[in-house]
Design an enzyme around this catalytic site. Sequence first.
Site, short mmCIF file in Angstrom:
data_model
loop_
_atom_site.label_atom_id
_atom_site.label_comp_id
_atom_site.label_asym_id
_atom_site.label_seq_id
_atom_site.Cartn_x
_atom_site.Cartn_y
_atom_site.Cartn_z
N GLY C 29 -36.81 -47.12 -8.73
CA GLY C 29 -36.83 -48.03 -9.86
C GLY C 29 -35.50 -48.72 -10.00
N ASN C 30 -35.46 -49.81 -10.73
CA ASN C 30 -34.21 -50.51 -10.94
C ASN C 30 -34.32 -51.43 -12.15
OD1 ASN C 30 -35.43 -53.06 -9.70
ND2 ASN C 30 -35.48 -51.64 -7.97
N SER C 46 -28.56 -50.20 -4.33
CA SER C 46 -29.75 -49.68 -3.64
C SER C 46 -29.59 -48.20 -3.27
CB SER C 46 -29.99 -50.50 -2.37
OG SER C 46 -31.15 -50.06 -1.71
N GLY C 47 -30.63 -47.40 -3.56
CA GLY C 47 -30.71 -46.03 -3.06
C GLY C 47 -29.71 -45.05 -3.63
N SER C 75 -29.91 -53.45 -5.19
CA SER C 75 -31.30 -53.00 -5.03
C SER C 75 -32.06 -53.88 -4.05
CB SER C 75 -31.99 -53.06 -6.39
OG SER C 75 -33.39 -52.98 -6.24
N SER C 76 -32.92 -53.26 -3.25
CA SER C 76 -33.70 -54.05 -2.28
C SER C 76 -34.65 -55.02 -2.98
CB SER C 76 -34.47 -53.11 -1.35
OG SER C 76 -35.27 -52.24 -2.10
N ASP C 77 -34.90 -54.84 -4.27
CA ASP C 77 -35.77 -55.75 -5.01
C ASP C 77 -35.00 -56.88 -5.70
OD1 ASP C 77 -38.37 -54.29 -4.70
OD2 ASP C 77 -37.21 -52.71 -5.68
N ASP C 121 -50.57 -54.01 -30.05
CA ASP C 121 -49.28 -54.10 -30.74
C ASP C 121 -48.23 -54.78 -29.86
OD1 ASP C 121 -49.91 -52.95 -33.18
OD2 ASP C 121 -49.42 -50.91 -32.54
N HIS C 172 -48.84 -52.53 -5.15
CA HIS C 172 -47.44 -52.21 -5.22
C HIS C 172 -47.15 -51.45 -6.53
CE1 HIS C 172 -43.04 -53.87 -4.76
NE2 HIS C 172 -43.09 -52.59 -4.97
N TYR C 230 -43.65 -55.29 -39.33
CA TYR C 230 -43.32 -54.03 -38.67
C TYR C 230 -41.82 -53.98 -38.45
CZ TYR C 230 -43.31 -50.13 -35.46
OH TYR C 230 -43.07 -48.92 -34.86
#
Lengths: 232, 232, 232, 232
Positions: C29-30, C46-47, C75-77, C121, C172, C230
């Site tokens: 995740g990132n 990354s990693g 990050s690779s993304d 919501d 994915h 709210y």
Amino acid sequence: MSKYQHIKQSAYEANMQLPKLGLVLFTFGNVSAADRELGVFAIKPSGVPYSDLSPEEMVIVDFEGNTVEGSLRPSSDTKTHAVLYKHWSDINGIVHTHSTYATSWAQSQRCIPIYGTTHADHLTADVPCAPPMDDKMIRGNYEYETGFQIINHFEQEGLDYKETEMVLVGNHAPFTWGKTAEKAVYNSAVLEAVAQMAYLTEQINSKAPRLKDSLIKKHFERKHGPDSYYGQ
Amino acid sequence: MSKYQHIKQSAYEANMQLPKLGLVLFTFGNVSAADRELGVFAIKPSGVPYSDLSPEEMVIVDFEGNTVEGSLRPSSDTKTHAVLYKHWSDINGIVHTHSTYATSWAQSQRCIPIYGTTHADHLTADVPCAPPMDDKMIRGNYEYETGFQIINHFEQEGLDYKETEMVLVGNHAPFTWGKTAEKAVYNSAVLEAVAQMAYLTEQINSKAPRLKDSLIKKHFERKHGPDSYYGQ
Amino acid sequence: MSKYQHIKQSAYEANMQLPKLGLVLFTFGNVSAADRELGVFAIKPSGVPYSDLSPEEMVIVDFEGNTVEGSLRPSSDTKTHAVLYKHWSDINGIVHTHSTYATSWAQSQRCIPIYGTTHADHLTADVPCAPPMDDKMIRGNYEYETGFQIINHFEQEGLDYKETEMVLVGNHAPFTWGKTAEKAVYNSAVLEAVAQMAYLTEQINSKAPRLKDSLIKKHFERKHGPDSYYGQ
Amino acid sequence: MSKYQHIKQSAYEANMQLPKLGLVLFTFGNVSAADRELGVFAIKPSGVPYSDLSPEEMVIVDFEGNTVEGSLRPSSDTKTHAVLYKHWSDINGIVHTHSTYATSWAQSQRCIPIYGTTHADHLTADVPCAPPMDDKMIRGNYEYETGFQIINHFEQEGLDYKETEMVLVGNHAPFTWGKTAEKAVYNSAVLEAVAQMAYLTEQINSKAPRLKDSLIKKHFERKHGPDSYYGQ
């Protein structure tokens, strides 16, 4: 000091394992520890939260279900424990929980099929499910009759309580037992794991086959047979 | 100090990861770490709770399965580890667990289909499921034969153990491996996550398609190919 | 001190929320946090395990995907983040995870139907699922194209990224975004909860109806409309 | 010191139980505690994270839904609480959550069948599910009407709010109540456990029978009847 201190301590420690193992919500469970020489067992008082328990509060009860020592009322399931101790002379610990997966199988009124070696490491049979009691038994001495329902089911099915240390009571929940209270708690955790994996197995493959006999035999003997080679 | 101290430490640390990652109940798992130069591996002693383990208690075993150093009995699955180390020369760590979702797939006797990129980031094939052994193998040298069952299945299916670092043994449970014990534990956790998501994927859409080849290739090469660009 | 310190800190804190909220295994995740004035965003390297992260290690990247500051590989993304920031000018935080239930829906290639007020919501539409990319896009600049796949899907479906702050990428996993990195993480946790409950809803009642329009409108406006009531 | 301090403290403590029991994500829940003599109740302020709450921040509201004391806006569900307190004179605590399993049943628009004794220990009926409101009610005074929807459903179904201390609102989520705020929280946790086990029961056996009447009666009376023998 009470001459029952050792089983009070044992029952206390075993009871405290239930929330740690994720097997109980609130007070939905109880463990007892027996001393065969003294002819009694120590059991959790009824409705007391685990966080408030102490060894001193464990209630001492004989195998007829009569309180021998203790100021609190014993677990409402006490008579079921008493009946099992009275008739099954080789057990010294009993556990009752409403753990999620085992209870769901009990509500489904199905035995848990033996699908893998995790199950076979502990018992060679499907986990038995005793049918719900008839109305007469329910209206009568209910917890007492629950014990007989379990014993009768084992007799009818030809099961040995020393080899199959667990049962589901239909529509209700599981009971487990063992040589010690600690072993009975261990069996409750194993049962919950086996119950979850059997559920998932059927979801993944509705035609999953039962474990074959040669594997059942192998794994059980590996842990429990005369030539067992598991553990130290 | 033992000349095996480094692999004892490595095996100890990797074993201690299993309960932290939620992959074992009680003692239902074991990790080993090998030293190829010395021709041995360190493995968890049988039936010892994780809370009681220490690096010193790890048992040193050669690739034939003979204990070389250590006073405790090694894991009952030791021979399976030995066979895999002996035949697969590029692995230095092996893990066996009964983790919930991976074991449920093994009990279902189904390979885990590759449904997404989480899976493809780690292997390009479905997670293989070796069939249960025949009765002769089971009655014989069981743990030894379990190793051969895995190796034979990889050969028959044309799988490369360096690319597919995990297997389900039908009716039993998963094994994973890797360049190090730490990597093998990582693979066990990945397998459990992939197994859970594949189960859910089929529940949500019983006609969910396998991942297409181009995506399988892309994600695997991103992490593992010659031009990989994941990590540092 | 870096002039990007504020977004490094923000990205760091948001990344550290992912394991606390149970949304990531290992490094799957990132999170990034953007500064529109400076035209850059800070993103996880990354990693790198979450336990080893520090604010200083966050990598600064511009909206074309070029690293501006930082010694680690981002990050690779990263290119997916860059494309979304470049085209959607009102977002300042993006999250990518492989959280269990949302990823299982993505693998199932189904939108998550709006079944209840928990969903309403937060967004008035089903959670969209962009189809897997075609092979040409996959073989090309993959993470860059992932961003375009998301943007194109929103355009085709007539969705507004300011109202629907989440998407599943078929086969994915999910992406979420928001006005801040913190809000984007919040959206990832909401998505995971909504994904789990939609799955359970269909298991309990395979004919469960979608939420009716009047309730969708009411709940969304209660939290997000001009007369929202709210919060404080 | 505020003359409402005792219910502020009670509401605060009960609210803080929700995250501990795993019943809420972020701020998706609220508890109130009433004082019948003073004609008011204390309720959680809207949208405030549990980690930031203090007893002083609880808002005091009368049974018409008007704020009597407190600088923060009360929970957006306040009017539902007010309506229930006004019409059901024997309750002093109300809880609303979006807990995973109970909410999934609500989204499924199904009552939760009574499948076992865990359920029967707490109520003799299926957990009722009020249908979604009609559009006029939704567009009107929504939270106020939610209260009436619950009350009307109990009347139509002949249910007694003193015996059945919980309800699902279709497409929405559960409400529970009780003699105290603490008991209402207890009921929310019981409901979530019962909801999970009923779901699993149907997955394991799609033809699982409801609990038979004699067992329903026995278990309920064991805990709640005039001759109850559960607890101290």
